[in-house]
Design an enzyme around this catalytic site. Sequence first.
Site, short mmCIF file in Angstrom:
data_model
loop_
_atom_site.label_atom_id
_atom_site.label_comp_id
_atom_site.label_asym_id
_atom_site.label_seq_id
_atom_site.Cartn_x
_atom_site.Cartn_y
_atom_site.Cartn_z
N GLU A 34 0.84 -1.21 0.00
CA GLU A 34 0.00 0.00 0.00
C GLU A 34 0.87 1.25 0.00
OE1 GLU A 34 -4.03 -0.49 2.56
OE2 GLU A 34 -2.19 -1.23 3.49
N LYS A 115 23.18 9.61 26.75
CA LYS A 115 24.02 10.38 25.83
C LYS A 115 24.37 9.49 24.63
CE LYS A 115 28.03 13.40 25.59
NZ LYS A 115 28.72 12.80 24.46
N LYS A 315 30.11 10.70 32.48
CA LYS A 315 30.74 9.61 31.73
C LYS A 315 31.14 8.51 32.69
CE LYS A 315 31.46 11.52 27.49
NZ LYS A 315 32.72 11.90 26.88
N CYS A 413 60.54 -17.34 15.17
CA CYS A 413 59.33 -16.71 14.65
C CYS A 413 58.24 -17.77 14.50
CB CYS A 413 59.62 -16.05 13.31
SG CYS A 413 58.11 -15.54 12.46
#
Length: 676
Positions: A34, A115, A315, A413
């Site tokens: 519609e 906020k 805050k 590594c």
Amino acid sequence: MKGPAARAAELRRLLEGANHAYYVLDKPELSDAEYDRLFRELQELEAKHPELRTPDSPTHRIGAEPAEKFRKHRHLVPMLSLANAFNEAELAEWEDRNARLVPEVRAAGYTLEVKIDGAAVSLTYAAGVFTVGATRGNGIEGEDVTANLRTIGVIPLRLKGKSWPKLMEVRGEVYLSKSRFAELNREREQAGEPTLANPRNAAAGSLRQLDPKVTRSRGLRIFCFHIEAPGQKLTVETQHALLERLAAWGFPVEPHHTLVPDLAHAHVEVAKLEALLPELDYGADGVVVKVNPLRLHAELGTVGDREPRWAVARKFAPEVRVTKLKEIRINVGRTGALNPYAVLEPVEIGGVTVSTATLHNFELIAAKDILPGDLVEVTRAGEVIPQVLGRAPTAKGRPPRKHRKSFEPPDKCPVCGSKVERPKDEVMVYCPNVSCPGRVLESIVHFASRGAMDIRGLGYERVRALLEAKLIANVADLYELQQKKLQLLALEGFAEKSVDQLLAAIEDSKQRPLSTLLFALGIRHVGAEGARLLARHFGRMERLKKAKAADISEIRGIGPAIAEAVAGFFAEPRNQELIQRLEKLGLNMKEPATSEREGPLAGQTYVVTGTLPSLSRARAAELIEAAGGHVTDSVSKKTTALVVGADAGSKLDKAKALGVPVIDEAELLRRARAKP
Ligand code: IVH
């Protein structure tokens, strides 16, 4: 039968009513079919009778034609920011300060509002019709993003009721819901587009799209909370009534606002809201406490033209959660640095599920005495990556040390197995192998990133795919992809159109100045700032290549560690070859001539902060440098001006405190006499 004008008015009313019911009240009145039928009827009417088009027509919501750039819009009343209060004591001090000016505030009541963490906008209504919508900009002047705001279904194009002032600015926060944000990023990932960093930046960015259809597709929303109607009488007397009035006119108002009689009650309600925030589907970064009677707002006034005294943002400290550290894993960065990170038992922090967090470096792991299996405290502050703070205190205290072995940093590594290096005086451990696959992936992603060569559409997924398909092995290979288009098209997620865009972006990146290329190469210790100093000093790659560490360290702002790293980089035969290839492939190896006395910005120093409407920060810096100016990272008294975009943070505060002028992107472009 009705005339076209009357029918158009009726259709607009019907469609806007349906919009409001659907978006704001969440109670659809019309079926989609519609709605579409009526919508098309109105579109056809307006096409046939252009004089019937009105600014409040819902047909504007599908998005106007893309703009070239945004017009400036000066706010009738400056858009202010808010002071912060981080705890109850600071909130009480705020009240004390106000009470010294206006003693009544203590008993006047406060409204508390969630906020919303999005992008601030100002919506101008003239005679009840939405006429202009603008971003906050620098607070005085923003950008006219009316066409984009019109695509946000919840923004009323014509107000309900009658009691509105003739001319007013309604202030609100545009946001992207958490769920829509997640959905968008899923879509973008599938399309091979870069994902959006967080809902706040995504909202600000979506609002500043030149093509309103893009804005529309993002699904932004808004909450409104403030009215400015200079020189006119508002028929409401309190902030609380103002919120109700906004809702009655058809604006979405955040539903969790409350009214409390005094500060003691405020503390209690603030705590309740704090607990609620993570559950909301929109990002909220605090609670705004406002003096309720509007009459007192006028009496309290503002601090400079920065912050109202009558409102403060309460805050909250970043949330800390305890969870189990399952495993310590290591990622190899582009410089070869081994970055340890924690794999965690998933935990929800601030509404986001966190399952990995950084551990920074091996020394910190040792200092904090963290081992897999420990319960650890994890936090996530704003958009910052989650981090492990340390071991969580347990009821029994820490297990005695002798039963614990400590975490041993690897000597190989984890990606390529090379023996790691540990430079003197550094906490980081490095993989020395420049061809380590871990390093290669990270270095190519860095090369293409926004702050570097800015090759849009080349993120982790695609770089990984290109490496796996052996279409590239290093950054120079990117510039030969043009000849491998057929192979590219054969890869998953590389459709014709996006491949063309990618190749165009790669081609385009060849023009970047030397400073950008140097930064993109990922030389150890060379950040954007160092790269600029080097490029400006040497001007051409030729000269930099031959420079000795001693020459390099003479440049102001370049220390011996950087100088060594740079000289070391160019001494490496592989790197020499790479540079030579890049040059042959047509990359720019020069920095635009900018002697200190040349260019419209000569002798000036700028700092750039926040998200600018059209330039990335790296591009803004290039532009300033090209016009003879300097760019630095921190604001000082010597700064000529701070260039601010949306969501500027502490740098803006500092600039204001030091009296450093604040300008926006448009002003920068004017000064640099450049086009965006
Ligand atoms: S009142 C004079 N109320 O927070 C009006 N601000 O940090 C000052 N914000 O720029 C703002 N929700 O964009 C107010 N309920 C709320 C808010 C809110 C979000 C934003 C607003 C403002 C920023 C200040």
